[in-house]
Design an enzyme around this catalytic site. Structure first.
Site, PDB file in Angstrom:
ATOM      1  N   GLY B 122     -37.816 -68.517  13.925  1.00  0.00           N
ATOM      2  CA  GLY B 122     -38.393 -69.826  14.780  1.00  0.00           C
ATOM      3  C   GLY B 122     -37.132 -70.164  15.282  1.00  0.00           C
ATOM      4  N   GLY B 123     -37.402 -71.588  15.155  1.00  0.00           N
ATOM      5  CA  GLY B 123     -36.857 -72.628  16.250  1.00  0.00           C
ATOM      6  C   GLY B 123     -35.348 -72.985  15.106  1.00  0.00           C
ATOM      7  N   LYS B 142     -35.754 -69.729   3.751  1.00  0.00           N
ATOM      8  CA  LYS B 142     -36.172 -69.790   5.791  1.00  0.00           C
ATOM      9  C   LYS B 142     -34.305 -70.422   5.403  1.00  0.00           C
ATOM     10  CE  LYS B 142     -38.118 -73.078   8.679  1.00  0.00           C
ATOM     11  NZ  LYS B 142     -38.491 -73.828   8.842  1.00  0.00           N
ATOM     12  N   ASP B 236     -45.528 -82.601  13.068  1.00  0.00           N
ATOM     13  CA  ASP B 236     -46.028 -81.348  13.844  1.00  0.00           C
ATOM     14  C   ASP B 236     -46.862 -80.161  13.137  1.00  0.00           C
ATOM     15  OD1 ASP B 236     -44.784 -79.541  15.789  1.00  0.00           O
ATOM     16  OD2 ASP B 236     -43.777 -78.431  14.341  1.00  0.00           O
TER      17      ASP B 236
END
Lengths: 199, 356
Positions: B122-123, B142, B236
């Site tokens: 992801g970003g 992550k 978000d």
């Protein structure tokens, strides 16, 4: 990824002069990625950065109709860049807790006089410059053999050694030197042309 | 080919002709052979091609940024290709940074974890699947993208995500097992969940049944309520950040990367834009006053969670085809009513809970 058909179709009807319409096209093409990257640098995710770019372009576009009536003397491109700069700085420095809920409209992005912000100015300038280089690179790359471009990419963009490039591409060291110098020259010339077209 | 033959003498005048493509094929070949051996001419040619500043600028500006450039308009005058995605590169650079492992089944080692695969990218970074050897459990790690690991702001945001998510203990909020912020690649360890995101589910299966919408919607609301009780606003919420676990009927909110403590002043001062700017449709652009850029607060997050459910509603009951527009509209007060009307067919309580 999303492009911006909405901008082109609905808003451009407001622009009367064909020359201005073309100027807007070029402007949007360059500023969309510029705003996108500015937003990504500040930690926004892909979709949010795209939305932000959309938002700024929409704000600028929505003002064009009224601009044409009053400001014909100012060069359209210059006006676009100035308005975009203000909108970008406003949107990037927006401090949400300062505002009442639901009060601010897209027009405020344009109306608010941004504080002098040399850091943001420098960032906008850098991203604008990057966009010019990226566009120039795509143009140059489109006219040459893939291996020739790779020689430049490996040794300049990836900053790896000439020897590595020669081995990877199975070419003579001299060929790598020749290829990257010629591409550098064309790149620099293309950058200058694009800059001239935008000034 | 004999590389040591000097075919021509050093002749700087030829360089200009070469750079503008005016030499014949034979002359070019000669020059290339000469460059194979002549240090001096290499330097001269490069100086003639462009000044040192331009070489440096090309390197600085053309090197990958670590995130995708937005799509290039295919109809634009240059007519060139879209920029390739950087994600495979990002995954590769994370995998390259792993330490070697003795286990042939594994890709590498990170801290006390044996990495067995890549879940996604992801970003902010890459999510790995790994085994915690000491506890013998599967985890998701992550890992912050290497290009971001050098940025103080990005590290702070990463740390904030860990702190935010760890502060909330709730079955519908992702748990944080542990955090490592001092190694070259910061990472956080979470439970591994076999399942998919709401986004993928919607992409694959289309609208959900009413029962599913209620089940998922109420669990998102419960998770967010727990976060709000801790003074945290997620900011978000979107289908990609909602995990649906296989087998069990559990919904988990992930990605607290943008979360903000309600009283956290530092973020509002750092120039980070708080929240997801609303998407504008052409209609909205013509009616600019309808568009309100609102600060994120718990109410806005709840609206977003309602918007998450919007694409879940069968198309016949949706007031908008465009999912992103719908998300935006569902966030604005006026269209919450429209949204409520559009799903009038469903029980009042449901419409009320989504749009209230």
């Amino acid at each position: 990824m999303t492009e911006f058909p909405e901008t082109r179709e609905s808003l451009l009807l407001q622009i009367k002069s064909p020359a201005n319409r073309e100027a807007w096209d070029q402007f949007a093409l360059i500023y969309q990625p510029v705003i996108y990257r500015l937003a990504r640098h500040r930690g926004l995710q892909d979709a949010d950065a795209q939305d932000l770019a959309q938002q700024v372009l929409m704000a600028v576009a929505s003002a064009i109709g009224s601009w044409e009536k009053t400001n014909e003397s100012v060069r359209f491109r210059h006006w676009l860049r100035r308005v975009a700069r203000n909108a970008i700085i406003n949107v990037l420095s927006r401090r949400p807790r300062d505002r009442g809920a639901g009060g601010s409209s897209v027009q405020e992005l344009l109306m608010e006089q941004p504080l002098p912000d040399s850091e943001s100015d420098a960032q906008i300038e850098l991203e604008y410059r990057r966009e010019i280089y990226l566009r120039a690179a795509r143009i140059v790359r489109g006219d040459i053999e893939p291996d020739t471009w790779r020689a430049f990419e490996i040794t300049v963009i990836e900053n790896r050694s000439i020897d590595e490039a020669a081995v990877e591409l199975n070419k003579l060291i001299g060929t790598i030197y020749a290829a990257r110098s010629r591409i550098m020259r064309r790149l620099r010339e293309t950058v200058q042309e694009l800059e001239k077209a935008e000034s | 080919m004999n590389l040591n033959v000097r075919t021509i003498s050093c002749d700087p005048d030829r360089f200009e002709s070469f750079l503008s493509g005016e030499l014949s094929d034979t002359e070019e070949r000669e020059l290339t052979l000469h460059l194979n051996t002549c240090e001096h001419c290499r330097r001269t040619l490069e100086q003639q091609a462009a000044e040192p500043g331009a070489w440096q600028e090309a390197e600085n500006l053309l090197k990958p940024l670590g995130f995708d450039s937005p799509a290039i308009d295919e109809n634009s005058d240059s007519g060139l290709l879209k920029y390739p995605t950087r994600q495979p590169l990002q995954i590769q650079s994370v995998l390259d940074a792993l330490r070697p492992t003795d286990d042939p089944e594994m890709l590498g080692r990170l801290g006390g974890y044996e990495v067995s695969g890549v879940v996604g990218a992801g970003g902010m970074g890459v999510v790995l699947k790994a085994v915690d050897k000491s506890l013998d459990r599967t985890v998701a790690i992550k890992v912050m993208a290497p290009h971001l690991a050098s940025s103080g702001a990005a590290r702070k945001r990463f740390a904030r995500e860990a702190k935010a998510a760890a502060a909330v203990l709730h079955p519908n909020v992702i748990a944080i097992h542990s955090v490592s912020n001092d190694e070259s690649l910061p990472y956080l360890v979470m439970p591994y969940m076999r399942g998919t995101s709401l986004q993928k589910r919607l992409d694959r299966e289309g609208p959900l049944s009413l029962l599913e919408i209620l089940r998922i919607g109420s669990q998102i609301a419960a998770g967010l309520a727990a976060a709000h009780a801790q003074g945290l606003v997620h900011r978000d919420i979107k289908p990609a950040n909602i995990l649906l676990e296989d087998g069990v009927e559990r919904v988990t909110i992930t990605d607290f990367g943008l979360a903000r403590a309600v009283d956290d002043a530092t973020i509002t001062h750092s120039g980070v834009i708080a929240g997801t700017p609303q998407y504008m449709s052409p209609e909205q652009a013509r009616l600019p006053n309808r568009l309100a850029v609102k600060p994120w607060n718990s109410a806005a997050t709840c609206s977003a969670s309602a918007a998450c459910c919007t694409p879940s509603v069968p198309a016949a009951h949706r007031f908008e085809q465009n999912r992103r527009t719908a998300s935006c509209d569902a966030s604005s007060t006026k269209s919450r009513l429209a949204f409520a009307n559009s799903i009038r067919i469903s029980p009042n309580g449901f419409a009320g809970s989504l749009t209230g």
